[in-house]
Design a protein around this motif. Structure first.
Motif, mmCIF file in Angstrom:
data_model
loop_
_atom_site.group_PDB
_atom_site.id
_atom_site.type_symbol
_atom_site.label_atom_id
_atom_site.label_comp_id
_atom_site.label_asym_id
_atom_site.label_seq_id
_atom_site.Cartn_x
_atom_site.Cartn_y
_atom_site.Cartn_z
ATOM 1 N N SER A 58 0.826 -1.220 0.000
ATOM 2 C CA SER A 58 0.000 0.000 0.000
ATOM 3 C C SER A 58 0.859 1.268 0.000
ATOM 4 O O SER A 58 0.437 2.298 0.526
ATOM 5 C CB SER A 58 -0.958 0.021 1.190
ATOM 6 N N CYS A 59 2.043 1.173 -0.566
ATOM 7 C CA CYS A 59 2.923 2.339 -0.684
ATOM 8 C C CYS A 59 2.607 3.058 -1.991
ATOM 9 O O CYS A 59 2.207 2.437 -2.964
ATOM 10 C CB CYS A 59 4.381 1.914 -0.659
ATOM 11 N N HIS A 60 2.812 4.372 -1.982
ATOM 12 C CA HIS A 60 2.467 5.155 -3.166
ATOM 13 C C HIS A 60 3.679 5.681 -3.915
ATOM 14 O O HIS A 60 3.550 6.221 -5.004
ATOM 15 C CB HIS A 60 1.566 6.322 -2.765
ATOM 16 N N ASN A 61 4.868 5.557 -3.295
ATOM 17 C CA ASN A 61 6.077 6.073 -3.947
ATOM 18 C C ASN A 61 7.307 5.402 -3.347
ATOM 19 O O ASN A 61 7.201 4.562 -2.459
ATOM 20 C CB ASN A 61 6.150 7.602 -3.818
ATOM 21 N N LEU A 62 8.473 5.807 -3.818
ATOM 22 C CA LEU A 62 9.727 5.209 -3.376
ATOM 23 C C LEU A 62 9.962 5.440 -1.886
ATOM 24 O O LEU A 62 10.438 4.548 -1.181
ATOM 25 C CB LEU A 62 10.894 5.759 -4.199
ATOM 26 N N VAL A 63 9.617 6.607 -1.398
ATOM 27 C CA VAL A 63 9.797 6.892 0.033
ATOM 28 C C VAL A 63 8.983 5.914 0.873
ATOM 29 O O VAL A 63 9.460 5.381 1.870
ATOM 30 C CB VAL A 63 9.425 8.359 0.359
ATOM 31 N N GLY A 64 7.756 5.662 0.460
ATOM 32 C CA GLY A 64 6.921 4.694 1.169
ATOM 33 C C GLY A 64 7.527 3.303 1.152
ATOM 34 O O GLY A 64 7.497 2.584 2.161
ATOM 35 N N LEU A 65 8.097 2.904 0.025
ATOM 36 C CA LEU A 65 8.744 1.600 -0.071
ATOM 37 C C LEU A 65 9.973 1.527 0.833
ATOM 38 O O LEU A 65 10.226 0.505 1.471
ATOM 39 C CB LEU A 65 9.131 1.289 -1.509
ATOM 40 N N ILE A 66 10.727 2.612 0.903
ATOM 41 C CA ILE A 66 11.899 2.642 1.777
ATOM 42 C C ILE A 66 11.464 2.532 3.233
ATOM 43 O O ILE A 66 12.056 1.777 4.016
ATOM 44 C CB ILE A 66 12.740 3.913 1.531
ATOM 45 N N LYS A 67 10.428 3.273 3.616
ATOM 46 C CA LYS A 67 9.915 3.180 4.990
ATOM 47 C C LYS A 67 9.466 1.759 5.296
ATOM 48 O O LYS A 67 9.756 1.219 6.366
ATOM 49 C CB LYS A 67 8.758 4.167 5.182
ATOM 50 N N PHE A 68 8.780 1.126 4.368
ATOM 51 C CA PHE A 68 8.338 -0.249 4.562
ATOM 52 C C PHE A 68 9.545 -1.172 4.742
ATOM 53 O O PHE A 68 9.559 -2.018 5.635
ATOM 54 C CB PHE A 68 7.496 -0.720 3.369
ATOM 55 N N ALA A 69 10.556 -1.009 3.894
ATOM 56 C CA ALA A 69 11.735 -1.872 3.954
ATOM 57 C C ALA A 69 12.462 -1.725 5.288
ATOM 58 O O ALA A 69 12.924 -2.711 5.863
ATOM 59 C CB ALA A 69 12.672 -1.560 2.788
ATOM 60 N N MET A 74 14.593 -4.894 6.301
ATOM 61 C CA MET A 74 15.177 -5.324 5.027
ATOM 62 C C MET A 74 16.366 -4.473 4.591
ATOM 63 O O MET A 74 17.004 -4.787 3.603
ATOM 64 C CB MET A 74 14.110 -5.288 3.936
ATOM 65 N N MET A 75 16.645 -3.397 5.306
ATOM 66 C CA MET A 75 17.732 -2.505 4.902
ATOM 67 C C MET A 75 18.847 -2.573 5.931
ATOM 68 O O MET A 75 18.654 -2.222 7.086
ATOM 69 C CB MET A 75 17.224 -1.068 4.760
ATOM 70 N N GLU A 76 20.004 -3.033 5.492
ATOM 71 C CA GLU A 76 21.152 -3.126 6.374
ATOM 72 C C GLU A 76 21.542 -1.732 6.868
ATOM 73 O O GLU A 76 21.528 -0.775 6.113
ATOM 74 C CB GLU A 76 22.333 -3.740 5.638
ATOM 75 N N GLY A 77 21.884 -1.651 8.146
ATOM 76 C CA GLY A 77 22.334 -0.389 8.712
ATOM 77 C C GLY A 77 21.217 0.488 9.244
ATOM 78 O O GLY A 77 21.476 1.499 9.871
ATOM 79 N N PHE A 78 19.960 0.113 9.014
ATOM 80 C CA PHE A 78 18.830 0.886 9.504
ATOM 81 C C PHE A 78 17.910 -0.015 10.309
ATOM 82 O O PHE A 78 17.533 -1.083 9.850
ATOM 83 C CB PHE A 78 17.997 1.482 8.357
ATOM 84 N N TYR A 79 17.591 0.407 11.499
ATOM 85 C CA TYR A 79 16.559 -0.270 12.261
ATOM 86 C C TYR A 79 16.011 0.713 13.272
ATOM 87 O O TYR A 79 16.580 1.771 13.495
ATOM 88 C CB TYR A 79 17.098 -1.538 12.940
ATOM 89 N N PHE A 80 14.897 0.387 13.844
ATOM 90 C CA PHE A 80 14.337 1.257 14.862
ATOM 91 C C PHE A 80 13.837 0.436 16.024
ATOM 92 O O PHE A 80 13.549 -0.734 15.911
ATOM 93 C CB PHE A 80 13.239 2.162 14.293
ATOM 94 N N SER A 81 13.779 1.090 17.169
ATOM 95 C CA SER A 81 13.361 0.444 18.405
ATOM 96 C C SER A 81 12.001 0.975 18.806
ATOM 97 O O SER A 81 11.709 2.156 18.640
ATOM 98 C CB SER A 81 14.370 0.736 19.508
#
Length: 102
Positions: A58-69, A74-81
């Motif tokens: 349900s993403c509408h653009n690349l930014v949404g896909l990056i947030k989903f990843a 799915m993205m090395e070096g990025f995670y959140f707590s």
């Protein structure tokens, strides 16, 4: 509790292994042509996978896909707590924005 809610939300997307692989390349700024060459697929097949990824997430653009990843780990070096979020917060944009970034 919040972590389990987020996992449920993300698991409902049910990306195939190939779609996950393509999403990883999309967020690395690969074009469909480059992805096709990298994975030995036709450009049309890659475009179909990309459409399915957008539909499922349900993403509408690349930014949404990056947030989903990032949310899906799915993205090395990025995670959140989620450890400092209150239980009444629901996964979504606010949840994502308030998470602790590392």
């Amino acid at each position: 509790m919040l972590k389990s809610i987020l996992k449920t939300v993300l698991s409902n997307q049910d990306l195939t292994p190939r779609e996950s692989e393509i999403l990883r390349l999309v967020v690395k700024e690969y074009t469909s042509t480059r992805i096709a060459k990298e994975l030995n697929l036709s450009v049309r097949t890659v475009e179909t996978h990309r459409k399915n990824i957008v539909r499922k997430t349900s993403c509408h653009n690349l930014v949404g896909l990056i947030k989903f990843a990032i949310r899906a780990g799915m993205m090395e070096g990025f995670y959140f707590s989620t450890e400092n979020l209150s239980p009444d917060q629901v996964p979504g944009d606010t949840y994502f924005q308030n998470a602790l970034w590392y």
